[in-house]
Design an enzyme around this catalytic site. Structure first.
Site, short mmCIF file in Angstrom:
data_model
loop_
_atom_site.label_atom_id
_atom_site.label_comp_id
_atom_site.label_asym_id
_atom_site.label_seq_id
_atom_site.Cartn_x
_atom_site.Cartn_y
_atom_site.Cartn_z
N GLY A 54 2.11 -8.35 -7.35
CA GLY A 54 2.98 -8.58 -6.21
C GLY A 54 2.91 -10.01 -5.68
O GLY A 54 2.88 -10.99 -6.45
N PHE A 55 2.91 -10.13 -4.36
CA PHE A 55 2.92 -11.45 -3.73
C PHE A 55 1.63 -12.24 -4.02
O PHE A 55 1.66 -13.47 -4.07
CB PHE A 55 3.10 -11.31 -2.21
N GLU A 77 -9.08 -4.25 -10.20
CA GLU A 77 -8.31 -3.68 -11.31
C GLU A 77 -9.21 -2.95 -12.28
O GLU A 77 -10.41 -3.19 -12.35
CB GLU A 77 -7.53 -4.81 -12.01
N LEU A 141 -3.92 -8.57 0.32
CA LEU A 141 -4.38 -7.23 -0.08
C LEU A 141 -3.39 -6.18 0.38
O LEU A 141 -2.85 -6.25 1.48
CB LEU A 141 -5.72 -6.90 0.55
N TYR A 237 8.29 1.56 9.57
CA TYR A 237 7.55 0.36 9.21
C TYR A 237 7.02 -0.37 10.45
O TYR A 237 5.88 -0.21 10.84
CB TYR A 237 8.36 -0.59 8.29
N LYS A 246 0.15 -4.78 11.02
CA LYS A 246 0.73 -6.13 10.90
C LYS A 246 0.64 -6.88 12.23
O LYS A 246 0.45 -8.09 12.25
CB LYS A 246 2.18 -6.05 10.40
#
Ligand code: NAD
Length: 397
Positions: A54-55, A77, A141, A237, A246
């Site tokens: 991803g990012f 991983e 993360l 969200y 967030k």
């Protein structure tokens, strides 16, 4: 050595197999863009926490290939076991390491749980051994759980609304049917647990530990990623448990920036665009929104993937010598193309009428599905999926 033909094993938002050749192709495409985009130098040393997908993966590749940084990544991983494939992130990093060698770049990886004190100590020891101080740290993360290193309690994050229950359209990822979903509201404990996992506490612990070890260079910069999104996904969200996390991450950026000022440093949150990732696919309602969003953004020619987003973040906002443009809340906004009024109006209009019968015609859900499979190395052009491939690949060959 284990050569095998690999088929996707997908249920909902879970895929338990990954194709090494497909994952390598994904990474090669990103590296090509990064090599073309960047000056190839300028950033000395960087740490990317969450570097394998991803990012975070795009941040690692941007730093190493576009800006010539000596990079250390941390990811969690799984290597191959017998004929069971490694995780996609593992294969991504195998290719990133291989390409770094070819192009004279430097990428090392520490594979383990970034939330633990042990992995932080391992990173500190590695940085000390190589005699460098960090110029950049990207914190990216996305995890369903975190064990608090002080209390030993494992917290699980949730994706729930705060307040009343939330009913909205969603798409079933297994049969592509569109129908309503009702999500029960979060308890106070759900909110607190999600903040523990996805808020800013661990980012702060990383910075504190690195600073105590005198590993931050003067002018050190750090960034973590957030999301806001439209009214359509607001209840699940931004006004939900993940949004509370967030908020905490964004507050942490301000605390960190204040304390880093003493070394001429900065901490920012960058609000990024909604994109298909392992993390975002798990959020109810969001895959349907992404299908409609991709359709509108591709039609307008403003669609970006993670690599285009992160190249732009460094090029326009946080690369060496750049000062980011910030919104009223002090955040960098690379979700600007997503949030453009015409894009949101067209997504809303399609949202109002989308159903199972017209999903394929009025959305790019096909794009969502193939990108989702692509995350695991499947359905990519130029790969012979009937050929047996080696699954047991070492991270540092
Ligand atoms: P992702 O699932 O693609 O990647 C997550 C990364 O975190 C992987 O490299 C994984 O190995 C690593 N990771 C997870 N748990 C770990 C652990 N315990 N220790 C070490 N590494 C661990 O996720 P993503 O979608 O790229 O999300 C990254 C960040 O970007 C998140 O903060 C997310 O909220 C934010 N974001 C995502 C989107 C989106 O639409 N995907 C949009 C805006 C912001």
């Amino acid at each position: 050595m284990t050569q095998t033909v690999i088929n996707p094993r997908i249920r909902g938002f879970i895929c338990t197999a990954a194709h090494p050749a497909g994952c390598a192709a994904n990474v090669r495409k990103q590296v090509e863009l990064a090599l073309k985009d960047g000056p190839g130098r300028g950033i000395g040393n960087a740490l990317v926490v969450g570097s394998s997908a991803g990012f975070g993966l795009s941040s690692l590749l941007t730093l190493a290939f576009a800006h010539g940084a000596k990079c250390l990544g941390v990811a969690f991983e799984r290597p191959a076991q017998g004929d069971r494939t490694a995780s996609a992130g593992w294969y991504n990093l195998v290719e990133a390491h291989r390409l770094a060698k070819i192009h004279g770049r430097s990428i090392d990886t520490i594979n383990g749980d970034a939330y633990t004190t042990a992995i932080k100590e391992q990173v500190i020891a590695a940085l000390k051994a190589s005699g460098v101080k960090l110029d950049y740290l990207v914190y990216s993360l996305a995890s369903p759980k975190r064990t608090d290193p002080v209390t030993g309690i494992t917290h699980a994050s949730t994706l729930k609304p705060i307040g009343p229950s939330f009913t909205a359209k969603t798409v079933n990822l297994d049969d592509s049917s569109v129908g309503p979903i009702t999500i029960a509201p979060a308890t106070d404990a759900d909110v607190a647990n999600t903040v523990k996992v996805m808020g800013g506490e661990d980012w702060q612990l990383w910075i504190d530990a690195l600073r105590a070890a005198d590993l931050l260079a003067p002018g050190f910069r750090t960034v973590a990623y957030s999301y806001i999104g439209p009214q359509l996904t607001h209840a699940i969200y931004r006004a939900g448990t993940i949004g509370a996390a967030k908020d905490h991450l964004e507050a942490t950026a301000k605390t960190l920036s204040n304390s880093l000022a003493a070394i001429g440093g900065h901490a920012w949150v960058s609000v990024n665009k909604a994109l298909v990732s392992q993390a975002s696919s798990a959020i109810p309602v969001v895959p349907l929104y992404i299908g409609l969003l991709y359709k509108a953004m591709k039609a307008k020619g403003t669609h970006e993937g993670t690599i285009e987003q992160i190249l732009r973040l460094f090029r326009d906002h946080i690369g060496p010598g750049k000062q980011p443009a910030l919104d009223a809340n002090g955040r960098i906004r690379i979700d600007d193309f997503e949030m453009a009024a015409d894009i949101q109006a067209s997504v809303q209009a399609a949202w109002d009428k989308v159903d199972t019968a017209n999903l394929a015609a009025i959305s790019d859900f096909a794009g969502f599905r193939s990108e989702f499979r692509g995350l695991f190395g499947f359905e990519l052009p130029g790969i012979d999926y009937t050929a047996p491939v080696e699954v047991d690949l070492a991270l540092n060959a």
